[in-house]
Design a protein around this motif. Sequence first.
Motif, short mmCIF file in Angstrom:
data_model
loop_
_atom_site.label_atom_id
_atom_site.label_comp_id
_atom_site.label_asym_id
_atom_site.label_seq_id
_atom_site.Cartn_x
_atom_site.Cartn_y
_atom_site.Cartn_z
N GLY A 146 72.17 -49.77 10.59
CA GLY A 146 73.53 -49.28 10.78
C GLY A 146 74.09 -49.57 12.16
O GLY A 146 75.08 -48.95 12.58
N LYS B 266 69.29 -58.92 15.26
CA LYS B 266 70.57 -58.56 14.67
C LYS B 266 70.41 -58.14 13.21
O LYS B 266 71.10 -57.22 12.74
N GLU B 267 69.50 -58.83 12.49
CA GLU B 267 69.32 -58.53 11.07
C GLU B 267 68.77 -57.12 10.88
O GLU B 267 69.25 -56.36 10.04
N THR C 3 75.76 -52.30 14.97
CA THR C 3 76.60 -53.49 15.00
C THR C 3 76.20 -54.39 16.17
O THR C 3 75.43 -54.00 17.06
N GLU C 4 76.75 -55.60 16.18
CA GLU C 4 76.48 -56.52 17.30
C GLU C 4 77.03 -55.95 18.60
O GLU C 4 76.44 -56.15 19.67
N GLN D 5 71.33 -54.40 11.73
CA GLN D 5 72.29 -54.18 10.65
C GLN D 5 71.72 -53.26 9.58
O GLN D 5 72.43 -52.40 9.03
N GLU D 6 70.43 -53.41 9.27
CA GLU D 6 69.80 -52.54 8.27
C GLU D 6 69.75 -51.09 8.73
O GLU D 6 69.67 -50.17 7.91
#
Length: 522
Positions: free
Chosen positions: A56, A49-50, A58-59, A53-54
């Motif tokens: 762009g 997930k991390e 989403t979950e 996010q970097e």
Amino acid sequence: MNLNFKDTFNTELPADPVHENTRRQVMQACFSYVKPKSTANPSLIHASKELAQELGLTEDDLKSEAFKSLFSGNLVLPGTNPYAMCYGGHQFGNWAGQLGDGRAINLFEVNLNNKQWALQLKGAGETPYSRTADGLAVLRSSIREYLCSEAMYHLGVPTTRALSLALTGDQVLRDVLYNGNPEYEKGAVVCRVAPSFIRFGNFEIFSARQDKKTLKTLTDYTIRHFFPHLKEGTKEGYLHFFREVTHNTLDMIIHWQRVGFVHGVMNTDNMSILGLTIDYGPYGWLEGYEEGWTPNTTDRQYKRYRYGNQINIGLWNLYQLANALFPLIEEAKPFEDILLEYRNNYSTKYLSMMKSKIGLFNTDKNDAALLNRLEENLQLTETDMTIFFRNLNRISKDNLSNEDYLAPVMDAFYVQEEVKGDTLEKWKLWFTDYQNRLQKESIGDSQRAERMNNVNPKYVLRNYMAQLAIDDADKGNYSLLDEFFQLLKNPYQEQTSAEKWFVKRPEWARHKVGCSMLSCSS
């Protein structure tokens, strides 16, 4: 998915004009266009997930059908042009000619917050560079790469990263021991992420072919995008570029030595031009501290890539890169001067790193000798590297009675009964000198322990741990995979619920396949 595509490698560099996906020698081109192989029944096992996010993502993106299809090889997004890189390399000291991305396919590049990322599938099918292989990967090796990429990142080691791990639903034939007994295993695909996957071998192939034009084009591209403070197209810029590559490579290997990581196959095609740990194959973590240990079965006889030789191999590989870049400079001495800097800087940086591991931060002329004796003592009897250095922070400046010298680190010895006689005397002498040296430090025990804990991890991905996760995953249980993934996000922190993983390798794992030495089979 809302990704900001910004391809550079396949838009600014020469492409292979042949579009057929057939094995061949690719000339005067940096890459070949190729699409991933469709998979039978893909399923997503895990995703970071991390890192998402970097990039762009989403979950919700991670849960989508499109994400699963894209990162298992079943979907090519509109406007993207996947490709495999062309490169050569020295393997185990010998020039191997053209190698290339034989089981890796670069999907695209994205840019977010002025950070450039290349996304690549490993195990997504054959390419023109696959030679006699199928371009696929299995669950076993994919779990090892996925877990280790992110573990190394959180250890603070320069590394490529991993976004996702997916099953393909296909069966892949592999001979895990190279003993003529291949078996079918579950196929898998990892999405690897890095600013770039350019290797030393990308430059070597063009130099070996005397293709100076493409060599220059690639070098200018690399400087323009990844060393923009340097001036491309000039001899001065090329030499500064080489100097920075040597510095980055040295820093990476110093980090390997710090945490006890052994890459296992430091061929020049596995050396990142950015100084990132790349290509997680038969890697391993030191269990017992042993400078001569290698995790690679192929390297068993000569131990070229053993733990204690990694820094020398880094230098040898840099010599090959210097030879590759020579046509752009046509002078040997500037390269030789930079390579000499590597040697000198290694002595300084290695000493500083080792001093930090034992909590010495002031300067003393006898520190190198003290550390040399420590490394000799660690090999008197099998001694767990991670446990020894982590627990060394318990030593107080106050003198201890002789029988208490080893108490804080006794758990690190595999056979405690062997710590007697001459071995015991050497340890007592070392701890006496160590405590006398600690008296010269200006900080107290608690502050020193805190600083030591920031360089000596408590948790690393021991091979037997990875194998446990593999065994469970092979049965369809991914809970241990996730447990290790979460654990290794905070390798320097005390995690009371995870103390069971701060232990020496169990005896059952000493000779078990996958827990000691490994092959390059994937």
